[in-house]
Design an enzyme around this catalytic site. Sequence first.
Site, short mmCIF file in Angstrom:
data_model
loop_
_atom_site.label_atom_id
_atom_site.label_comp_id
_atom_site.label_asym_id
_atom_site.label_seq_id
_atom_site.Cartn_x
_atom_site.Cartn_y
_atom_site.Cartn_z
N SER A 162 -4.31 4.40 -101.27
CA SER A 162 -5.00 4.13 -99.89
C SER A 162 -5.58 5.35 -99.49
O SER A 162 -6.80 5.10 -98.66
CB SER A 162 -4.07 3.35 -99.18
OG SER A 162 -3.91 2.04 -99.42
N ASP B 285 -8.15 -16.86 -87.49
CA ASP B 285 -7.01 -16.07 -86.63
C ASP B 285 -7.81 -14.93 -85.77
O ASP B 285 -7.69 -13.91 -86.14
CB ASP B 285 -5.85 -15.75 -87.56
CG ASP B 285 -4.79 -15.14 -86.59
OD1 ASP B 285 -4.78 -15.18 -85.42
OD2 ASP B 285 -3.84 -14.83 -87.26
N ASP C 216 -10.27 -3.43 -93.86
CA ASP C 216 -9.09 -2.96 -93.80
C ASP C 216 -8.44 -3.44 -92.70
O ASP C 216 -8.78 -4.94 -92.20
CB ASP C 216 -8.91 -1.44 -93.61
CG ASP C 216 -7.89 -0.85 -94.24
OD1 ASP C 216 -6.50 -1.25 -93.89
OD2 ASP C 216 -7.75 -0.16 -95.09
N ASN D 223 -16.06 13.04 -87.86
CA ASN D 223 -17.41 13.83 -87.96
C ASN D 223 -16.91 15.33 -87.96
O ASN D 223 -17.72 16.04 -88.10
CB ASN D 223 -18.25 13.42 -86.92
CG ASN D 223 -17.67 13.85 -85.40
OD1 ASN D 223 -17.04 14.53 -85.25
ND2 ASN D 223 -18.38 13.07 -84.48
N THR E 87 -9.39 -11.78 -84.28
CA THR E 87 -8.87 -10.39 -84.10
C THR E 87 -10.12 -9.44 -83.74
O THR E 87 -11.14 -10.12 -83.91
CB THR E 87 -8.18 -9.81 -85.40
OG1 THR E 87 -9.02 -10.09 -86.54
CG2 THR E 87 -6.96 -10.69 -85.97
N ILE F 195 -8.95 16.41 -86.86
CA ILE F 195 -9.32 16.79 -88.29
C ILE F 195 -10.74 16.60 -88.54
O ILE F 195 -11.56 16.35 -87.54
CB ILE F 195 -8.76 15.50 -88.74
CG1 ILE F 195 -9.02 13.79 -88.33
CG2 ILE F 195 -7.14 15.23 -88.62
CD1 ILE F 195 -8.93 12.68 -89.10
N HIS G 8 -3.21 1.30 -90.79
CA HIS G 8 -3.73 1.75 -91.99
C HIS G 8 -5.06 1.97 -91.83
O HIS G 8 -5.80 2.91 -92.45
CB HIS G 8 -3.48 0.60 -92.85
CG HIS G 8 -3.73 0.83 -94.49
ND1 HIS G 8 -4.92 0.74 -94.95
CD2 HIS G 8 -3.07 1.29 -95.52
CE1 HIS G 8 -4.76 1.10 -96.30
NE2 HIS G 8 -3.65 1.52 -96.45
N ASP H 88 -15.09 -9.17 -87.97
CA ASP H 88 -13.66 -10.03 -87.82
C ASP H 88 -13.69 -11.18 -88.90
O ASP H 88 -14.54 -11.99 -88.81
CB ASP H 88 -13.50 -10.62 -86.69
CG ASP H 88 -12.05 -11.49 -87.00
OD1 ASP H 88 -11.29 -11.27 -87.78
OD2 ASP H 88 -11.89 -12.33 -86.02
#
Length: 362
Positions: free
Chosen positions: A295, A125, A100, A147, A127, A153, A136, A120
């Site tokens: 998603s 490029d 993602d 967990n 990241t 949550i 996202h 990565d």
Amino acid sequence: SEILYQWPELGWVVATVPAGETETSLIQKLKAYPEVLLVEPNMLYTVPPVDLDVRPLQASDEDDEHEIDLIKQWGLRDINAEAAWEITIGSPDVIVAIVDTGVQTNHPEFADKVFIGSFDACGNDPTNPEEDDHGHGTHVAGIAADNGRGGEIAGVAWDNPIMPIRVMDNNGDIYTQYLVDAMLYLGHYAKANPTERIVANMSIGGRGYSFAFKDAIDYAAEQGVLLVTSAGNENKRVLSYPSAYNGVVSVAASTPHGEKADFSTTGWWNSVAAPGVRIYSTVNFSEYTEMQGTSMASPFVTGAAALLLSEYRDLTPIEIKNQLEQTARGNRFSDDLGYGIIDMEAMLGELRPMAYGGLRVQ
């Protein structure tokens, strides 16, 4: 033309378009070489847009006799997660890979979460897969595998490690080559660590069929990796990939009424469904929010598949797919919801007979 990347496992290379050529003209020239089997563009994929302007869910007149659960995490109850957790809350040797935009691993919600093997895939490029400027991937990760012992949550697969795989570069682009690299990384990792299993979530899509991407998915599957994908938010039958590839688990989005969410893409390739409306989870900058889209539905199934592997370690990807489908809450297959909304308690019960045949070509 200069070769930028080579994938000897697949027989594919990534090449530049030289000055004076267009992508189309170069493809036509390369096709003329007898040693070149296939040529395709380095296609662009997207994270499906998610709806942040959500409104309260209301029961229709026909549903007045039902109590609609408006608690923030209604999705966990809808897939019978609480009963499933009485059976297992996961295993440290079954990994949930989040392919993602990255995952904010230092989000306060993940203080007690194990992260492993981040990668990565944006080689040209660079990241950091343990950061997420978009949000996202962090939202998806919270749904699939937070967990639940602290914080705000709970995810589905509590004790399963998360593997952040970043495929969106600093320009917000997702190219075929990134996705191929991600699949090969998962396949290599699984091959090098035979005592571990991987379930990968990819809430990403694109209209173009890529043979290179499909070859990479097949390579990962040969190493025992299952790919779970979002069906898309087109609200109609629209082919997109990877959801329409054979062998993946394509997940449609459902509502608290057990119906297809308005936005959810339909199609014969849909496997199962999961909650995708008003899903509350983590986002970047240490925040939380509700999002909706397929998603959000896909990581519910990814987490469930990780728990299934935690209980039945030797299942192959197609056997996991079969068990998810055969235990889903549905009377028959439909383009809207596949075999139905997943039922985690039933999924962790007795293994169902295989509905898929097999073919070995030698």
